[in-house]
Design a protein around this motif. Structure first.
Motif, mmCIF file in Angstrom:
data_model
loop_
_atom_site.group_PDB
_atom_site.id
_atom_site.type_symbol
_atom_site.label_atom_id
_atom_site.label_comp_id
_atom_site.label_asym_id
_atom_site.label_seq_id
_atom_site.Cartn_x
_atom_site.Cartn_y
_atom_site.Cartn_z
ATOM 1 N N GLY A 132 -4.412 3.899 -0.399
ATOM 2 C CA GLY A 132 -3.673 2.832 0.278
ATOM 3 C C GLY A 132 -2.445 2.416 -0.518
ATOM 4 O O GLY A 132 -1.338 2.271 0.025
ATOM 5 N N ALA A 133 -2.635 2.236 -1.820
ATOM 6 C CA ALA A 133 -1.508 1.819 -2.677
ATOM 7 C C ALA A 133 -0.391 2.858 -2.636
ATOM 8 O O ALA A 133 0.802 2.517 -2.617
ATOM 9 N N ALA A 134 -0.772 4.140 -2.611
ATOM 10 C CA ALA A 134 0.240 5.200 -2.584
ATOM 11 C C ALA A 134 1.000 5.184 -1.261
ATOM 12 O O ALA A 134 2.218 5.410 -1.224
ATOM 13 N N ALA A 135 0.282 4.916 -0.152
ATOM 14 C CA ALA A 135 0.949 4.874 1.156
ATOM 15 C C ALA A 135 1.980 3.740 1.166
ATOM 16 O O ALA A 135 3.106 3.920 1.664
ATOM 17 N N ALA A 136 1.609 2.594 0.609
ATOM 18 C CA ALA A 136 2.567 1.473 0.547
ATOM 19 C C ALA A 136 3.758 1.853 -0.331
ATOM 20 O O ALA A 136 4.913 1.544 -0.006
ATOM 21 N N ALA A 137 3.497 2.557 -1.423
ATOM 22 C CA ALA A 137 4.593 3.007 -2.305
ATOM 23 C C ALA A 137 5.485 3.999 -1.560
ATOM 24 O O ALA A 137 6.721 3.950 -1.672
ATOM 25 N N ALA A 138 4.868 4.885 -0.783
ATOM 26 C CA ALA A 138 5.641 5.904 -0.057
ATOM 27 C C ALA A 138 6.636 5.253 0.891
ATOM 28 O O ALA A 138 7.764 5.719 1.048
ATOM 29 N N ARG A 139 6.200 4.158 1.548
ATOM 30 C CA ARG A 139 7.107 3.484 2.502
ATOM 31 C C ARG A 139 8.383 3.025 1.772
ATOM 32 O O ARG A 139 9.493 3.208 2.255
ATOM 33 N N VAL A 140 8.222 2.468 0.569
ATOM 34 C CA VAL A 140 9.371 1.985 -0.208
ATOM 35 C C VAL A 140 10.230 3.160 -0.672
ATOM 36 O O VAL A 140 11.456 3.160 -0.532
ATOM 37 N N LEU A 141 9.584 4.179 -1.207
ATOM 38 C CA LEU A 141 10.327 5.308 -1.790
ATOM 39 C C LEU A 141 11.112 6.072 -0.731
ATOM 40 O O LEU A 141 12.289 6.400 -0.923
ATOM 41 N N ASN A 142 10.488 6.360 0.410
ATOM 42 C CA ASN A 142 11.199 7.110 1.456
ATOM 43 C C ASN A 142 12.371 6.312 1.993
ATOM 44 O O ASN A 142 13.426 6.874 2.287
#
Ligand SMILES: O=C(CO)[C@@H](O)[C@H](O)[C@H](O)[C@H](O)COP(=O)(O)O
Length: 357
Positions: A132-142
């Motif tokens: 879950g934490a990685a998915a939230a990070a992915a939204r910011v990074l992309n």
């Protein structure tokens, strides 16, 4: 060179390389697309190159082992860019799997090291083991232009979260990490596309992406399927509809050594856009089954209505908790990749001490 099974695979499915070995990449008789890696690949490559290890410690050792390890990952992959048509990929540390902030910080560090190495943003991507934490990070990074690949994906919910967070790629593991370490856990099937228990989940993810594309017109993550044991499994990925497969070194060698004596394929490889995706007739029964689900599964598949990324990926973590197979497999990946990272950490710290830094 006579036509081999690797040529056939490339006709049916884009071939990516699951290794950082430049000589291996150059030995492929066509230009492969992407080059994936993980902490096992980077650690093994670094430990096999003591000159590189010593040199990186001399340059960066005073800043600690992580600085050296990140630079190693970037150097070992950046040098492959000229021999690929697509991107090089490295994975954020699994130590950050529960922290969006730490995942974002690590991905930004890797992106800036690629920039320093002259690799533009369209030639690399960062792999995020998909909690879950990685998915939230992915939204910011992309959103800020650092493109990501959702990796260690074992469930439809992780696939949906990869789409919802704007990932460029998604890598389901066809087999689990535990089976890489214990051969007795490797299933063997006459007809992997139809019989392997992970095949239905691959179809579910592809069908969810195709539906989302048709409904919204939004590009969906390109599937780069990973973690295979046999040539038969690799060749089956095209029939499942995967547009890319990342192939480990021993299977690249086997496929290159096997002549293709079959008639030329009559089917074309899956398009990168999901506009025309349709599950092949022979496999449509996989669309509604899930052999990896628990006994109380109600037969309903996850859909895009739930936002799996909001609130730090709360709903994805809940879904993973309910899915004992996916959560065990993600946990195994966490343990294995941290172990491999620690192996490099020990060697780097030993060299830092030897150089008196
Ligand atoms: O996830 C990707 C590609 O995106 C792969 O690099 C993935 O980590 C590997 O295929 C699996 O971890 C299996 O790796 P290995 O045990 O064969 O080295």
């Amino acid at each position: 060179m006579a036509r081999t099974m690797l040529h056939r695979l490339e006709d049916l499915c884009n071939v990516d390389v699951d290794d950082a070995d430049t000589a291996l990449i150059k030995s492929i008789p066509f230009t492969p697309h992407n080059q994936t890696s993980n902490q096992a690949i980077i650690t093994n490559a670094l430990l096999a190159d003591q000159a590189l290890l010593k040199d990186l410690v001399r340059q960066y050792g005073s800043q600690g082992w992580e600085r050296v390890y990140d630079q190693a990952a970037v150097d070992l992959t950046a040098r492959n860019v000229p021999f690929l048509s697509g991107r090089v990929l490295i994975q954020t540390s699994l130590r950050h799997i529960s922290s969006s902030a730490a995942t974002i910080a690590h991905a930004r560090t890797l992106a800036s090291l690629y920039a320093n190495a002259g690799v533009s943003r369209d030639r690399f991507a960062i792999k995020l083991p998909f909690s879950g934490a990685a998915a939230a990070a992915a939204r910011v990074l992309n959103a800020e232009g650092i493109r990501t690949l959702a990796t260690s994906v074992f469930s439809l919910e992780q696939g949906i979260a990869a789409s919802q967070s704007g990932c460029l790629f998604v890598s389901p593991y066809y087999n689990e990490i535990a089976a890489h370490l214990d051969a007795s856990l490797r299933p063997t099937y006459e007809d992997p596309a139809l019989e392997h228990p992970m095949s239905p989940r691959i179809i579910h993810i592809l069908e969810a992406f195709a539906k989302a594309y048709r409904e919204t017109g939004k590009e969906q993550p390109i599937m780069v399927i990973a973690s295979h044991f046999t040539p038969g499994e690799i060749m089956a990925m095209a029939e499942l509809g995967c547009p890319h497969v990342t192939v480990p070194p021993h299977l690249i060698k086997t496929l290159l050594e096997t002549p293709d004596t079959l008639p030329l394929p009559t089917t074309k490889k899956a398009k990168l856009s999901y506009a025309e995706f349709a599950t092949t007739q022979r496999l449509t029964k996989l669309s509604t089954i899930d052999p990896l689900a628990g006994p109380d599964w109600d037969g309903k598949l996850a859909d895009m209505q739930t936002d799996y990324v909001a609130n730090g990926g709360e709903k994805l973590d809940e879904a993973l908790k309910r899915d004992t197979i996916a959560s065990k497999r993600l946990r195994d990946a966490e343990v294995f990749f941290i172990e491999m990272e620690n192996k490099a950490k020990d060697a780097i710290e030993k060299e830092i001490a030897a150089q008196g830094l």
